[in-house]
Enzyme design. Structure first.
Site, PDB file in Angstrom:
ATOM      1  CB  CYS A 187      -1.024  -0.118   1.053  1.00  0.00           C
ATOM      2  SG  CYS A 187      -2.390   1.187   0.917  1.00  0.00           S
TER       3      CYS A 187
ATOM      4  CG  HIS B 238      -3.706  -3.865   2.681  1.00  0.00           C
ATOM      5  ND1 HIS B 238      -2.765  -3.492   3.480  1.00  0.00           N
ATOM      6  CD2 HIS B 238      -4.142  -2.772   1.898  1.00  0.00           C
ATOM      7  CE1 HIS B 238      -2.944  -2.123   3.723  1.00  0.00           C
ATOM      8  NE2 HIS B 238      -3.858  -1.803   2.551  1.00  0.00           N
TER       9      HIS B 238
ATOM     10  CD  GLU C 214      -1.733  -6.495   4.676  1.00  0.00           C
ATOM     11  OE1 GLU C 214      -1.883  -5.675   5.339  1.00  0.00           O
ATOM     12  OE2 GLU C 214      -1.240  -6.818   3.817  1.00  0.00           O
TER      13      GLU C 214
END
EC number: 6.3.4.2
Length: 548
Positions: A378, A514, A516
């Site tokens: 990001c 993102h 994750e």
């Protein structure tokens, strides 16, 4: 027919209701049941999207673009069910909906009250969220006794009354403190917590007793006696060395059997082989790497909860112990990059605002110039582009319009138009509200063949989750590419830059999304696995160089 398990917490906050709920859900899923989890948050905010990371921690983004509590990240990491907008709602969202109905005249001029109008809306959302599942766990945020939680507790009490004891039960998580000076545990806080629940008409069916030490049988009997809970349903939960041990611990204490008995569920025999494998890999690594994470919210590591877990997951997949050194980007900004020396890889995560950004830019430069594996996420991608524009493309004033408009080279700017996951065009400008107006949720990304991104994923097209309102400025893309930057990923309509990398660098990859949010302990994530493997390779190469 959906069965409901309402999870409450007492004595103190931050006991781990989310982990306990997710772990129980994982066991039930391992018994062949279709499970979901809902989180009910008592705060007045409509969602946590505009809340400070220092107060609330991470904002977890679902595939359909909901900005939610970080507990939903735990849920997705423990079970296969994907969370949606309906899996997390707040007092603010409930009141917003009820007030909108009142303005439309849906209540026919009646007096709108907490009971029945607010509680009915809570019940409607719970029933809707659990529809189609065998079991729905419903975690109620906060601690029993908080005034904010009362409407949620009343609504769940009514659900129990409507559905009956064989279709809705209460599981209460409490703390049994250990007093070291006395050498004993104290059950009185648990007794008072249950008393508080019973005063509002809720009798817990199961108690999960968190403790620093193992509870004696006599203490469990005492708790059962004073709380009117069946003795076998007083389940001890001692502090664990890793959260991925919790499903095995709860199963060892028979929690899933107790649940199935109380809810009259006929389930398969449990198969926790995947969790045994995860735990073994976590506790018995064969190698290790040291990774620097340079961010701006290091005072509260929950701000990077999914990111921390994704690195652990990558370690589990390769039996690697991932040691994370958390570095405040302001320290880099004020004191230089000395703390980055000797690290096997560097990660720069997302964030908002100007504070600490120059430290992140300096970090990206250090990784680029010293050949250290770099993963930018990001804002971590945006600072990598700014750094490259300044020091390679030669635009010394390059910056993002998030931080300044006084630049001839705004290489990162506000996204004013994009195509969402449904194929519809969304428009934004600087005057738009902050809440709920970012580019959110799962978005398709096309990967460029022959790049490290394509190598990591092994796919031409991926879907990853986004949460941002700034993006690489297309006016400068061609010039950046001419300077050597590779655009390795673009949006579905090829209008937005999603991934960048440096071909001459050992491993320098950054993404606007993102990754994750989609990493799990059982499956990991290809981008984080590629990053950790690059860290291992860099560490090995450095060791060889030192020996020669």
């Amino acid at each position: 027919m959906t069965r409901y398990i309402f999870v409450t917490g007492g004595v103190v906050s931050s006991l781990g209701k989310g982990i306990a709920s997710a772990s129980l859900a994982a066991i039930l899923e391992a018994r062949g049941l279709k499970v979901t989890i809902l989180k009910l948050d008592p705060y007045i905010n409509v969602d946590p999207g505009t809340m400070s990371p220092f107060q609330h921690g991470e904002v977890f983004v679902t595939e359909d673009g909901a900005e939610t509590d970080l507990d939903l990240g735990h849920y997705e990491r423990f079970i296969r069910t994907k969370m949606t907008q309906g899996n997390n709602f707040t007092t603010g969202r409930v009141y917003e909906h009820v007030l909108r109905k009142e303005r439309r005249g849906d209540y026919l001029g009646g007096t709108v009250q907490v009971i029945p109008h607010i509680t009915d809306e809570i019940k409607r959302r719970v029933y809707e969220g659990g529809d189609g599942f065998d079991v729905a766990l419903v975690e109620i945020g906060g601690t029993v006794g908080d005034i904010e939680s009362l409407p949620f507790l009343e609504a769940t009490r009514q659900i129990r009354s409507e559905k009956g004891a064989n279709q809705a039960i209460f599981m209460h998580l409490t703390l049994v403190p250990y007093i070291k000076t006395a050498g004993e545990t104290k059950t009185k806080p648990t007794q008072h917590s249950v008393k508080e629940l019973r005063s509002i008409g809720i009798q817990p069916d199961i108690l999960i007793c968190r403790s620093e030490v193992e509870l004696e049988e006599s203490e469990r009997r005492k708790i059962a006696l004073f709380t009117n809970v069946e003795e076998r349903a007083v389940v001890p939960l001692q502090d664990a060395d890793t959260i991925y041990r919790i499903p095995l611990m709860l199963h060892e204490h028979g929690l899933d059997d107790i649940i199935c008995d109380k809810l009259r569920i006929e389930a398969d025999e449990v198969d926790l082989a995947e969790w045994v494998r995860v735990l073994d890999a976590k506790l018995n690594p064969l190698k290790s790497v040291n990774i620097a994470m340079v961010g701006k919210y290091m005072e509260l590591l929950d701000a990077y909860k999914s990111l921390n877990e994704a690195l652990i997951h990558a370690g589990i997949q390769g039996r690697v112990k991932v040691n994370i050194d958390y570095i405040d980007s302001e320290d880099i900004e004020h004191h230089g990059t000395e703390r980055l020396a000797g690290k096997d890889a560097i990660l720069v995560p997302g964030g908002f605002g100007e504070r600490g950004v120059e430290g992140k830019i300096a970090t990206a430069r250090y990784a680029r110039e010293n050949g250290v594996p770099y993963l930018g996420i990001c804002l971590g991608m945006q600072v990598a582009v700014i750094e490259y524009a300044r020091h390679v493309a030669g635009w010394a004033d390059a910056n993002s319009t998030e931080f300044t408009h006084d630049t001839q080279h705004p290489v990162v700017g506000l996204i004013t138009e994009w195509v969402n996951a449904e194929g519809k065009i969304e428009l934004r400008d600087a005057a738009s509200d902050l809440g709920g107006t970012m580019r959110l949720g799962g978005q398709v990304c096309h990967l460029k063949p022959g790049t490290r991104a394509h190598e990591a994923y092994g796919l031409d097209e991926i879907t990853e989750r986004h949460r941002h309102r700034f993006e690489v400025n297309n006016q400068f893309v061609e010039a950046l590419e001419s300077a050597g930057l590779v655009i390795s990923g673009k949006s579905a309509d090829h209008s937005l830059v999603e991934m960048i990398e440096l071909p001459e660098h050992p491993w320098y990859v950054a993404c606007q999304f993102h990754p994750e949010f989609t990493s799990t302990p059982r499956d990991g994530h290809p981008l984080f696995s590629g990053f950790v493997n690059a860290a291992l390779a860099y560490k090995a190469a450095r060791a060889r160089a030192q020996q020669s």
